[in-house]
Design a protein around this motif. Structure first.
Motif, PDB file in Angstrom:
ATOM      1  N   ARG A  75      48.561  52.261  48.655  1.00  0.00           N
ATOM      2  CA  ARG A  75      47.788  53.809  49.594  1.00  0.00           C
ATOM      3  C   ARG A  75      48.613  54.560  50.085  1.00  0.00           C
ATOM      4  O   ARG A  75      48.758  56.062  49.917  1.00  0.00           O
TER       5      ARG A  75
ATOM      6  N   SER B 151      47.377  57.628  56.548  1.00  0.00           N
ATOM      7  CA  SER B 151      46.762  56.755  55.343  1.00  0.00           C
ATOM      8  C   SER B 151      45.680  56.154  55.134  1.00  0.00           C
ATOM      9  O   SER B 151      45.004  56.204  54.211  1.00  0.00           O
TER      10      SER B 151
ATOM     11  N   ASP C 246      42.759  55.737  52.091  1.00  0.00           N
ATOM     12  CA  ASP C 246      42.084  54.032  51.844  1.00  0.00           C
ATOM     13  C   ASP C 246      40.447  54.179  52.437  1.00  0.00           C
ATOM     14  O   ASP C 246      39.798  53.058  52.214  1.00  0.00           O
TER      15      ASP C 246
END
Lengths: 222, 403
Positions: free
Chosen positions: A63, A164, A169
């Motif tokens: 991810r 992120s 995620d």
């Protein structure tokens, strides 16, 4: 992708958080038992530990970095770090193995991001494009993801990490704060900075309106 | 997936990157790495412990054997005539040396088991432990006394080639420079060589020459071999010759009395011989000895006069340069002239900044300068002292001044 193994439980383990389709669970002992086995150097403990947490490590690395050429090396390093720390008995609460492994993974990823950021800023090093994109069959999605990860490279390491975890995620803010080892307020500030920067950069690509959808998707459950 | 679909964004397709085969590969690598790491770690720890143990053992053995003990530079040894009656020093483990008043020597460690002492003047008594297996060489002018383990003394007269080696225990070998024939002196024997290189080996029970012979008598010419080479010249003399020589030296001159340490009588004898005559006619070393006699005979003012004469008549002689230090000591300790003492100490340091007495001179000078209220000069001297002799006896005073 999920391939059921003969002795695999149908319930996803907390390590996998039940979100990805990467869980490979072959053994159903407790986290404390694994930690104990690692400390004792029991044969097979490494395989069991990897089975327990390998998927989660893979998932987080994927991810954050988008599956770049160093993906396997990073997973390997993180796993060895986890093993080493467990061997030294640094895990205080064996029942919290999963969260602890995730924290080590994020910590290692942060160091990796910082190293790359410095290399890019001061040594004009060009980060390789995510290798995983070649596995995306749809050309439009591939192009979009490529752009997303290209823009993320421009963010500071702590901002990129928070962004992120939050938007790629799809973690809750408290989880992001916990994984990053900072307060909720700090994470919010980092996210605000990262999102503002991301929006500003994405405005240069009007042909990709779905870039802004990355942000809007999570605003309601903040 | 449509690029222009505003409501939908998913990174799920990336998960295809992590397939079953990749996970299996990673798992295999992880298991192998852990197995290797565990084994390697234990092996590495064992190797490290062994290496450290061997290193410690090697260091211990090397140190005991003396191989690892550093060879040092020259160490100056002095027992100044004005200050010191005798001085005992441990030159190395198992090697004790006693210097008598006026002796000056230097010692050097040449290798892990080899030492050399060079006697410039005076008498040194060595007590060497044979169990240490250390090779000692004592150089005195043209002679080299070699020894492994024994008790012996070596005396070098004011004339550089005079030598008296007295062996109490063990055996020493005396080699003359340029000679291949050594002379062995056993326990209970003495070896005497005069300024011309003529030597005798005799029993120590014979009348002794062992009192500090700053002016050793010359062997009577009757026993010299005019044609003999230096090697041949080192031979036992008839005992009658020795007795004749010792009778000759039994005259009660001020020098004889000084050698017997009867300084007051020696000074009286010197005065009766005529001080002016002595000051004008004596050589540099007898003059320095006369200064010692005056000092120990209780006449510091006269000692000062003699030392000034030494400096005036022989300005380049070592005794004249050392005289500056002795003058300073006289001025400070006996004449109460702190200002003059300071000047003399500074003179000595200017002439011999690395001299035998330099450390003492710096220490005394900084105390005197402080006492005189010359604070800045005292501090400068203190700084100089601490730079050159950080562990010296005056370092505490120097540090106090620097604060």
């Amino acid at each position: 992708m999920h391939v059921p193994l003969p002795n695999e439980s149908s319930a996803p383990h907390p390590c996998g958080q039940g979100r990805a389709s990467l869980e490979v669970l072959s053994w159903q002992g407790s986290d404390a038992q694994i930690a104990e086995w690692v400390r004792e150097g029991q044969p097979g403990a490494a395989a069991k530990l990897f089975d327990r947490c390998g998927a989660e490590i893979n998932r987080l690395v994927l991810r954050v970095l988008g599956g770049d050429p160093e993906h396997d090396d990073l997973v390997h390093d993180i796993f060895l770090k986890v093993w080493s720390e467990l061997e030294k008995g640094r895990l205080r609460n064996p029942e919290a193995l999963s969260a602890w492994v995730a924290a080590i993974t994020i910590n290692t990823l942060y160091k990796e991001l910082r190293k790359r950021y410095v290399r890019r800023r001061f040594f004009h090093w060009d980060e390789p494009p995510p290798e995983a994109l070649s596995h995306v069959p749809d050309a439009d999605s591939r192009e979009l993801l490529q752009l997303v990860y290209r823009l993320l490279k421009e963010l500071a390491p702590d901002e990129r990490l928070a962004f992120s975890l939050r938007h790629l995620d799809q973690r809750k803010l408290v989880d992001v704060a916990s994984l990053c080892g900072c307060s909720l307020a700090t994470v919010k500030r980092r996210l605000a900075r990262a999102e503002a920067r991301f929006v500003a950069m994405s405005s240069r690509y009007p042909e990709f309106p779905r870039l802004s959808a990355i942000l809007s998707a999570r605003t309601e459950d903040a | 997936m449509n690029v222009h679909d505003h409501a939908h964004f998913d990174v799920g397709p990336l998960d295809e990157f992590i397939g079953e085969s990749r996970i299996a590969r990673q798992r295999q690598a992880a298991v192998e790495a852990v197995a290797k790491r565990t084994g390697k770690g234990r092996h590495r720890a064992w190797v490290t412990v062994s290496a450290v143990a061997m290193l410690v053992m090697g260091l211990f053995v090397g140190w005991r054997a003396g191989i690892l003990q550093p060879t040092s530079g020259k160490v100056e040894l002095a027992c100044p005539a004005l200050d010191c009656v005798s001085k005992e020093t441990l030159l190395a483990p198992g090697a004790r040396v006693e210097m008598t008043s006026g002796a000056h020597a230097s010692s050097e460690r040449l290798a892990h088991n080899s030492y050399e002492v060079v006697i410039h003047r005076g008498r040194m008594t060595f007590d060497i432990d044979p169990a240490r297996k250390l090779a000692w060489k004592v150089r005195a002018g043209r002679y080299v006394v070699e020894v492994i383990g024994t008790v012996f003394s070596v005396t070098r007269g004011v004339h550089s080639d005079e030598l008296l080696v007295s062996v109490t225990r063990g055996r020493v070998k005396v080699v003359t420079s340029g000679s291949t024939t050594p002379v062995f002196v056993e326990g209970g024997q003495q070896f005497y060589a005069d300024a011309q290189g003529l030597g005798v080996v005799r029993d120590s029970s014979a009348p002794s020459l062992s009192v500090v012979p700053t002016d050793l008598p010359v062997v009577p010419s009757a026993v010299r071999s005019e044609t003999a080479s230096p090697d041949e010249a080192i031979r036992p003399l008839p005992s009658s010759s020795v007795h004749a020589r010792e009778e000759a030296e039994a005259g009660s001159s001020w020098q004889d009395l000084a050698e017997r340490r009867s300084y007051a009588e020696a000074w009286s004898a010197a005065r009766s011989e005529g001080l002016d005559r002595l000051l004008n006619t004596l050589g540099v070393k007898p003059l320095a000895r006369l200064a010692d006699v005056a000092r120990f005979g209780g006449s510091p003012a006269d000692a000062k006069q003699v030392l000034l004469t030494v400096r005036q008549r022989f300005p380049n002689a070592p005794a004249a340069r050392d005289g500056a230090f002795f003058l300073a000591r006289l001025e400070a300790d006996h004449l109460g002239h702190a200002q003059d003492a300071t000047t003399w100490f500074q003179t000595y340091l200017t002439e011999q900044p690395a001299g035998v007495f330099a450390q003492e001179a710096r220490g005394r000078a900084l105390l005197l300068l402080d006492k005189l209220g010359r604070t800045s000069e005292a501090r400068a001297m203190a700084r100089q002292y601490l730079e050159r002799h950080p562990g010296g006896p005056y370092s505490a005073s120097a540090r106090r001044l620097m604060r």
